[in-house]
Design a protein around this motif. Structure first.
Motif, PDB file in Angstrom:
ATOM      1  N   ASP A 281       0.812  -1.156   0.045  1.00  0.00           N
ATOM      2  CA  ASP A 281       0.002  -0.019  -0.012  1.00  0.00           C
ATOM      3  C   ASP A 281       0.911   1.322  -0.140  1.00  0.00           C
ATOM      4  O   ASP A 281       1.479   1.523   0.942  1.00  0.00           O
ATOM      5  CB  ASP A 281      -0.797   0.012   1.222  1.00  0.00           C
ATOM      6  CG  ASP A 281      -2.358   0.507   1.047  1.00  0.00           C
ATOM      7  OD1 ASP A 281      -2.496   0.512  -0.227  1.00  0.00           O
ATOM      8  OD2 ASP A 281      -3.311   0.587   1.767  1.00  0.00           O
ATOM      9  N   THR A 282       0.914   1.923  -1.049  1.00  0.00           N
ATOM     10  CA  THR A 282       1.861   3.242  -1.118  1.00  0.00           C
ATOM     11  C   THR A 282       0.837   4.289  -1.557  1.00  0.00           C
ATOM     12  O   THR A 282      -0.448   4.199  -2.143  1.00  0.00           O
ATOM     13  CB  THR A 282       2.859   2.987  -2.101  1.00  0.00           C
ATOM     14  OG1 THR A 282       2.202   2.623  -3.440  1.00  0.00           O
ATOM     15  CG2 THR A 282       3.795   1.948  -2.088  1.00  0.00           C
ATOM     16  N   GLU A 283       1.436   5.434  -1.160  1.00  0.00           N
ATOM     17  CA  GLU A 283       0.669   6.604  -1.761  1.00  0.00           C
ATOM     18  C   GLU A 283       1.366   7.319  -2.856  1.00  0.00           C
ATOM     19  O   GLU A 283       2.276   6.662  -3.644  1.00  0.00           O
ATOM     20  CB  GLU A 283       0.991   7.793  -0.499  1.00  0.00           C
ATOM     21  CG  GLU A 283       0.465   7.325   0.849  1.00  0.00           C
ATOM     22  CD  GLU A 283       0.765   8.569   2.003  1.00  0.00           C
ATOM     23  OE1 GLU A 283       0.999   9.752   1.379  1.00  0.00           O
ATOM     24  OE2 GLU A 283       0.280   8.357   2.981  1.00  0.00           O
ATOM     25  N   ASP A 284       0.935   8.443  -3.533  1.00  0.00           N
ATOM     26  CA  ASP A 284       1.207   8.701  -4.854  1.00  0.00           C
ATOM     27  C   ASP A 284       2.729   9.191  -4.856  1.00  0.00           C
ATOM     28  O   ASP A 284       3.511   9.378  -5.845  1.00  0.00           O
ATOM     29  CB  ASP A 284       0.489   9.755  -5.589  1.00  0.00           C
ATOM     30  CG  ASP A 284      -0.588   9.109  -6.577  1.00  0.00           C
ATOM     31  OD1 ASP A 284      -0.483   7.847  -6.530  1.00  0.00           O
ATOM     32  OD2 ASP A 284      -1.385   9.796  -6.861  1.00  0.00           O
ATOM     33  N   ARG A 285       3.062  10.033  -3.639  1.00  0.00           N
ATOM     34  CA  ARG A 285       4.263  10.584  -3.580  1.00  0.00           C
ATOM     35  C   ARG A 285       5.573  10.025  -3.675  1.00  0.00           C
ATOM     36  O   ARG A 285       5.798   8.871  -3.291  1.00  0.00           O
ATOM     37  CB  ARG A 285       3.992  11.300  -2.155  1.00  0.00           C
ATOM     38  CG  ARG A 285       5.321  12.298  -2.010  1.00  0.00           C
ATOM     39  CD  ARG A 285       5.354  13.062  -0.736  1.00  0.00           C
ATOM     40  NE  ARG A 285       6.763  12.962  -0.242  1.00  0.00           N
ATOM     41  CZ  ARG A 285       7.225  13.470   1.033  1.00  0.00           C
ATOM     42  NH1 ARG A 285       6.130  13.326   2.149  1.00  0.00           N
ATOM     43  NH2 ARG A 285       8.419  13.519   1.282  1.00  0.00           N
ATOM     44  N   VAL A 286       6.302  10.473  -4.617  1.00  0.00           N
ATOM     45  CA  VAL A 286       7.705   9.821  -4.885  1.00  0.00           C
ATOM     46  C   VAL A 286       8.656  10.264  -3.865  1.00  0.00           C
ATOM     47  O   VAL A 286       9.043  11.379  -3.596  1.00  0.00           O
ATOM     48  CB  VAL A 286       8.030  10.084  -6.363  1.00  0.00           C
ATOM     49  CG1 VAL A 286       9.526   9.612  -6.398  1.00  0.00           C
ATOM     50  CG2 VAL A 286       7.124   9.694  -7.365  1.00  0.00           C
ATOM     51  N   VAL A 287       9.214   9.119  -3.149  1.00  0.00           N
ATOM     52  CA  VAL A 287      10.354   9.459  -2.285  1.00  0.00           C
ATOM     53  C   VAL A 287      11.600   8.967  -2.627  1.00  0.00           C
ATOM     54  O   VAL A 287      12.775   9.271  -2.046  1.00  0.00           O
ATOM     55  CB  VAL A 287       9.901   8.546  -0.705  1.00  0.00           C
ATOM     56  CG1 VAL A 287       8.689   9.310  -0.377  1.00  0.00           C
ATOM     57  CG2 VAL A 287       9.950   7.097  -0.888  1.00  0.00           C
ATOM     58  N   GLY A 288      11.705   8.199  -3.610  1.00  0.00           N
ATOM     59  CA  GLY A 288      12.875   7.694  -4.302  1.00  0.00           C
ATOM     60  C   GLY A 288      13.110   7.610  -5.544  1.00  0.00           C
ATOM     61  O   GLY A 288      11.882   7.113  -6.258  1.00  0.00           O
ATOM     62  N   VAL A 289      13.981   7.938  -6.353  1.00  0.00           N
ATOM     63  CA  VAL A 289      14.249   7.764  -7.605  1.00  0.00           C
ATOM     64  C   VAL A 289      15.220   6.804  -8.029  1.00  0.00           C
ATOM     65  O   VAL A 289      16.171   7.035  -7.645  1.00  0.00           O
ATOM     66  CB  VAL A 289      14.527   9.031  -8.507  1.00  0.00           C
ATOM     67  CG1 VAL A 289      14.603   8.973 -10.040  1.00  0.00           C
ATOM     68  CG2 VAL A 289      13.611  10.337  -8.222  1.00  0.00           C
ATOM     69  N   VAL A 290      14.875   5.612  -8.761  1.00  0.00           N
ATOM     70  CA  VAL A 290      15.976   4.626  -9.091  1.00  0.00           C
ATOM     71  C   VAL A 290      16.437   4.708 -10.472  1.00  0.00           C
ATOM     72  O   VAL A 290      15.735   4.673 -11.482  1.00  0.00           O
ATOM     73  CB  VAL A 290      15.092   2.999  -8.937  1.00  0.00           C
ATOM     74  CG1 VAL A 290      16.331   2.239  -9.127  1.00  0.00           C
ATOM     75  CG2 VAL A 290      14.599   2.977  -7.712  1.00  0.00           C
ATOM     76  N   GLU A 291      17.805   5.505 -10.478  1.00  0.00           N
ATOM     77  CA  GLU A 291      18.162   5.554 -11.699  1.00  0.00           C
ATOM     78  C   GLU A 291      18.954   4.276 -12.007  1.00  0.00           C
ATOM     79  O   GLU A 291      19.961   3.588 -11.281  1.00  0.00           O
ATOM     80  CB  GLU A 291      19.325   6.683 -11.476  1.00  0.00           C
ATOM     81  CG  GLU A 291      18.771   8.066 -11.825  1.00  0.00           C
ATOM     82  CD  GLU A 291      19.771   8.901 -12.105  1.00  0.00           C
ATOM     83  OE1 GLU A 291      21.129   8.587 -12.240  1.00  0.00           O
ATOM     84  OE2 GLU A 291      19.535  10.041 -12.064  1.00  0.00           O
ATOM     85  N   TYR A 292      18.857   4.063 -13.486  1.00  0.00           N
ATOM     86  CA  TYR A 292      19.657   3.038 -13.902  1.00  0.00           C
ATOM     87  C   TYR A 292      21.242   3.635 -13.855  1.00  0.00           C
ATOM     88  O   TYR A 292      21.305   4.565 -13.877  1.00  0.00           O
ATOM     89  CB  TYR A 292      19.239   2.495 -15.189  1.00  0.00           C
ATOM     90  CG  TYR A 292      19.727   1.210 -15.723  1.00  0.00           C
ATOM     91  CD1 TYR A 292      19.756   0.002 -14.978  1.00  0.00           C
ATOM     92  CD2 TYR A 292      20.521   1.248 -16.990  1.00  0.00           C
ATOM     93  CE1 TYR A 292      20.350  -1.128 -15.770  1.00  0.00           C
ATOM     94  CE2 TYR A 292      21.259   0.184 -17.465  1.00  0.00           C
ATOM     95  CZ  TYR A 292      21.112  -1.214 -16.769  1.00  0.00           C
ATOM     96  OH  TYR A 292      21.564  -1.955 -17.284  1.00  0.00           O
ATOM     97  N   ARG A 293      22.386   2.591 -14.343  1.00  0.00           N
ATOM     98  CA  ARG A 293      23.388   2.962 -14.437  1.00  0.00           C
ATOM     99  C   ARG A 293      23.922   4.034 -15.200  1.00  0.00           C
ATOM    100  O   ARG A 293      24.870   4.837 -15.420  1.00  0.00           O
ATOM    101  CB  ARG A 293      24.415   1.606 -14.360  1.00  0.00           C
ATOM    102  CG  ARG A 293      24.098   0.975 -16.002  1.00  0.00           C
ATOM    103  CD  ARG A 293      24.780  -0.404 -15.754  1.00  0.00           C
ATOM    104  NE  ARG A 293      26.059  -0.624 -15.578  1.00  0.00           N
ATOM    105  CZ  ARG A 293      26.973  -0.846 -16.323  1.00  0.00           C
ATOM    106  NH1 ARG A 293      26.504  -1.332 -17.675  1.00  0.00           N
ATOM    107  NH2 ARG A 293      28.056  -1.050 -16.316  1.00  0.00           N
ATOM    108  N   ASP A 294      23.009   4.233 -16.469  1.00  0.00           N
ATOM    109  CA  ASP A 294      23.361   5.073 -17.393  1.00  0.00           C
ATOM    110  C   ASP A 294      22.641   6.541 -17.361  1.00  0.00           C
ATOM    111  O   ASP A 294      22.823   7.473 -18.090  1.00  0.00           O
ATOM    112  CB  ASP A 294      22.525   4.727 -18.790  1.00  0.00           C
ATOM    113  CG  ASP A 294      21.273   4.284 -18.860  1.00  0.00           C
ATOM    114  OD1 ASP A 294      20.696   4.581 -17.877  1.00  0.00           O
ATOM    115  OD2 ASP A 294      20.803   3.578 -19.909  1.00  0.00           O
ATOM    116  N   GLY A 295      21.907   6.532 -16.086  1.00  0.00           N
ATOM    117  CA  GLY A 295      21.255   7.853 -15.678  1.00  0.00           C
ATOM    118  C   GLY A 295      19.819   8.020 -15.835  1.00  0.00           C
ATOM    119  O   GLY A 295      19.108   8.927 -15.621  1.00  0.00           O
TER     120      GLY A 295
END
Lengths: 513, 513
Positions: free
Chosen positions: B487-501
């Motif tokens: 169960d999550t809210e809409d708010r983004v708390v983390g961005v997962v960058e792939y190795r190429d950015g």
């Protein structure tokens, strides 16, 4: 325009506005580092090329590019000539050769210059037929002469952009890890090639010895090497031996060396932690030999030695007189052996060695540098680039760098050489400014730069024959007569850049006889 | 917007337009390297500072700056907290913390976030109270999660600009030469700090041990270090030990490890020149143990091992099973000892280890990587960043890097963990794309990615219990029932960058209970 050492410098050279030399530490950096294009290599892609021709086609190398070379094989180098032969065969013109030094072995350059394959040269040192031809005006554009530290600075700061760096690597793996201590042609440190590898647009490793991946140790890493090409011959490591590397037996030179050792001892720098740079010639080694004796007698443990590394410096290290050898270049095969075996023998890049524009280079930590001179004047300005006939026969190399960094910089030279005075009113070309020189040591006596009057007190009662620079100059004139001015034309054939990129002097075309 | 792994990604994050993940090697670089400002250090200038406070004033460190930290002390790190304490005392606000990893020891960060001292975090891995608080929305701005190679790339390519890098150095000299193998708190490789040292505007070495100049060997050189500060405590090297570093005794994990070893053997990569990366956990070491046995039986000589280096990998090297250890980080004190003693044990920087944007990183040369998973889906997408409750408890570290580079990438995991299925229809967060994964090995069987059908033939008659990923998923569901969505809210708390950015996924705030 006159610069800070009173030399007349053209306002523009090679179409670019000249920055005048203002003093050894007067010009501050105002730029960002060179920013090479970012590359990408996917798993499975090969860097191996069949031949230099394939490398030329693959990059591709085009008219007007700048090619980088380093001089660890010195007069045994086999790479520069082979690369230019390919360029010539492929009809490429107008190349700039950014070679850290040029030796007699590079004589084929003459034809490439005549053919227009090479139209610009950027180097730190030049001897042999190419140097002579430059003095005579063969190359249309003035050669840029830099110091070893200045070349690293110029590359890092974007003054010298290398399109393609060719790195002569005695050992490589197929993914571009390189070192100079393995393989049949091991030449030791690859330090002068470090800036090329870091900042060139394309980096090509040229090797005669490929080991299974990964090569260890790694001097230059796969991160920066784009192509690896195996050829039959990259150079003759015997060619790295620079003239004599035995201690001189000449009584005059031994006298000079013993005075220099006394100067060092009396100056107070010779204590635990002492650091030292000298050249590889027989007279320099004699200084090292006398120092060695004093250090043993007084049980002094030095911190590091630097310079072209020779068997003699290795011996000092192995006897425990110094904690480290900082090695940007090896001058004999025993030094190569030591770099491979000795934990405290460190391979250092040209920027770390001597660039004035980073967070601190190693020459800044020198207690003492003992350097030579072709000519020196009464302001202690030194020429190591042109001979008494005005012809190019050397270059600063690390001369100005070590002189600027060391707390005590000593010039050792015969006062009279081949019946000509080395000390004169005016040197033909200024390589190193007098402000960097503390003491001049000759067979006739020792002169102290007035900015170091503190030393004169220290030299009292030490048996050092101190005289003023004017007295010494008068003595030289008395022996040799008034020096004849060299006959040159107006045309500038060489620009002498100080380590910070400002122009300290120019070299003019010698009059043809 | 949907990216190539079908995740819904906001168009803008932190006010910047998002670059969507397009595939492991789909996005090519189109920039130049970061170009730091050029510096100058004159002879005689000292880099020694009395305290962190003096460093802060000298630079000076101001509101809004980005401070770099590296995690070689892992949960024993003593530098990040002390630096932030000074920042807090001096009233500095709005800092970005670019720390290669964050551990439980960094709990004081919570207060600094609450106080507005720290407002942005950029990291490759986070566990403990800070990770949990981020998931619960403590930090206003989303945390950027990178891979180890991706952080090196971001720094080198200018995506991540570090104003001041703090380098925890177990040994230093007063002019800024650093290594991690000397001193009382030797932690081994300093590889993750190499990009920080090379590209930060200001580099500060923080040490508890200063040796006479020059320090040897040099891992990070004086060329890039601006200040040296000696403090009482930089970290506890016992903290580098990552959980258990003994081979597991758990029969299920041993079964998985033996299947993995069989997979490696049957796939054909296990031959002379074999290269291998694995984690430091007990199950990974069990794989290494089984491989070790096969290599000895068949007299196979590998090329290199990589990963967090442990006693077990050192043993394999010292037994002659591998020619080299490529070491970006040490996970126990025997590894530190080996880095100091063993010629083939090389310290490598994060860019050389794993950056996708240079002339070729070491992961590109991996024959095999054995990696873990918190969750994996039927497209083989792997989550190692959020737990089954959606809370952050890890990060890619080198996971995506090794997976992308290796010829054979194996995920080893229990199919069922704490009564929950690890293999599910949808992982909570994608860290590593399924296209990088070749084989999933669980206690129940082995599933091969359809892009590697070639392996299925090879696995025949090898005793490997191959099943399809759908069969395996059905089995997991049969045991555990349908997985519950987090169960999550809409708010983004983390961005997962792939190795190429590019952005491969985002992490949303977990619902407070």
């Amino acid at each position: 325009m006159k610069n800070a050492v009173n030399r007349d410098i053209p306002e523009y050279i090679n179409g670019k506005k000249v920055k005048l030399f203002q003093g050894a530490f007067a010009t501050q950096p105002d730029m960002h580092r060179q920013a090479p294009i970012v590359k990408c290599a996917k798993p499975g892609e090969s860097k191996l090329m069949d031949s230099l021709e394939e490398v030329f086609r693959k990059i591709p190398i085009r008219n007007g590019m700048t090619l980088g070379f380093h001089h660890h094989f010195r007069n045994g180098d086999g790479v520069l000539n082979q690369v230019l032969e390919v360029a010539s065969k492929m009809g490429i013109k107008d190349l700039t050769i950014a070679a850290s030094a040029i030796f007699s072995v590079h004589a084929p350059l003459l034809q490439h210059i005549k053919d227009g394959v090479v139209t610009h040269i950027d180097t730190n040192y030049a001897v042999g037929p190419v140097a002579k031809a430059i003095s005579q005006g063969l190359l249309k554009n003035p050669v840029i002469f830099r110091t070893h530290g200045g070349r690293a600075r110029a590359i890092e700061c974007g003054d010298l952009h290398i399109d393609v760096a060719f790195i002569a690597a005695p050992a490589a793996d197929e993914y571009g890890n390189l070192n100079g201590i393995k393989g049949e042609t091991a030449c030791g440190s690859l330090g002068y090639a470090f800036p090329d590898a870091e900042y060139a647009d394309v980096v090509v490793a040229v090797t005669d010895h490929i080991e299974p991946y990964p090569l260890a140790p790694i001097a230059i890493s796969q991160e920066r090497v784009d192509y690896v090409v195996k050829i039959d011959y990259i150079g003759d490591p015997e060619g790295i031996v620079s003239g004599t590397t035995k201690i001189t037996k000449d009584p005059v030179q031994l006298k000079i060396a013993s005075y220099a050792a006394k100067v060092i001892e009396a100056s107070g720098v010779l204590k635990d932690g002492f650091s030292f740079q000298t050249g590889a010639g027989g007279a320099s080694l004699a200084v090292a030999h006398y120092l060695s004796k004093i250090m043993k007698e007084k049980n002094i443990k030095g911190s590091f030695v630097m310079g072209g590394i020779t068997e003699y410096l290795v011996k000092m290290y192995e006897e425990g007189l110094f904690k480290c050898i900082m090695d940007v270049q090896d001058f004999d095969l025993d030094a190569v052996r030591s770099l491979k075996e000795n934990e405290g023998h460190l391979e250092v890049g040209a920027g770390l060695y001597a660039s004035p524009y980073n967070s601190g280079c190693i020459v800044n930590k020198l207690d003492c540098a003992v350097l030579g001179a072709t000519e020196i004047d009464k302001q202690f300005n030194v020429n190591v680039i042109t001979g008494s006939d005005g012809v190019i026969m050397g270059g600063s190399g690390g001369h100005s760098d070590a002189a600027a960094g060391a707390s005590l910089t000593i010039i050792t030279t015969n006062l009279v050489r081949s019946r000509l005075a080395v000390l004169k009113d005016r040197v033909q070309t200024i390589t190193t400014p007098g402000e960097s020189i503390d003491v001049l040591v000759t067979e006739s006596g020792v002169a102290v730069n007035t900015k170091r009057e503190d030393l004169i007190d220290k030299f009292k009662n030490s048996g050092i024959p101190v005289m003023s620079i004017d007295e010494m100059a008068a003595l030289a004139e008395q022996i040799c007569g008034k020096a004849m001015a060299v006959d040159t034309e107006d045309r500038v054939v060489g620009v002498v850049e100080y380590r910070d990129g400002t122009v300290i002097d120019v070299i003019r075309k010698v009059k043809s006889n």
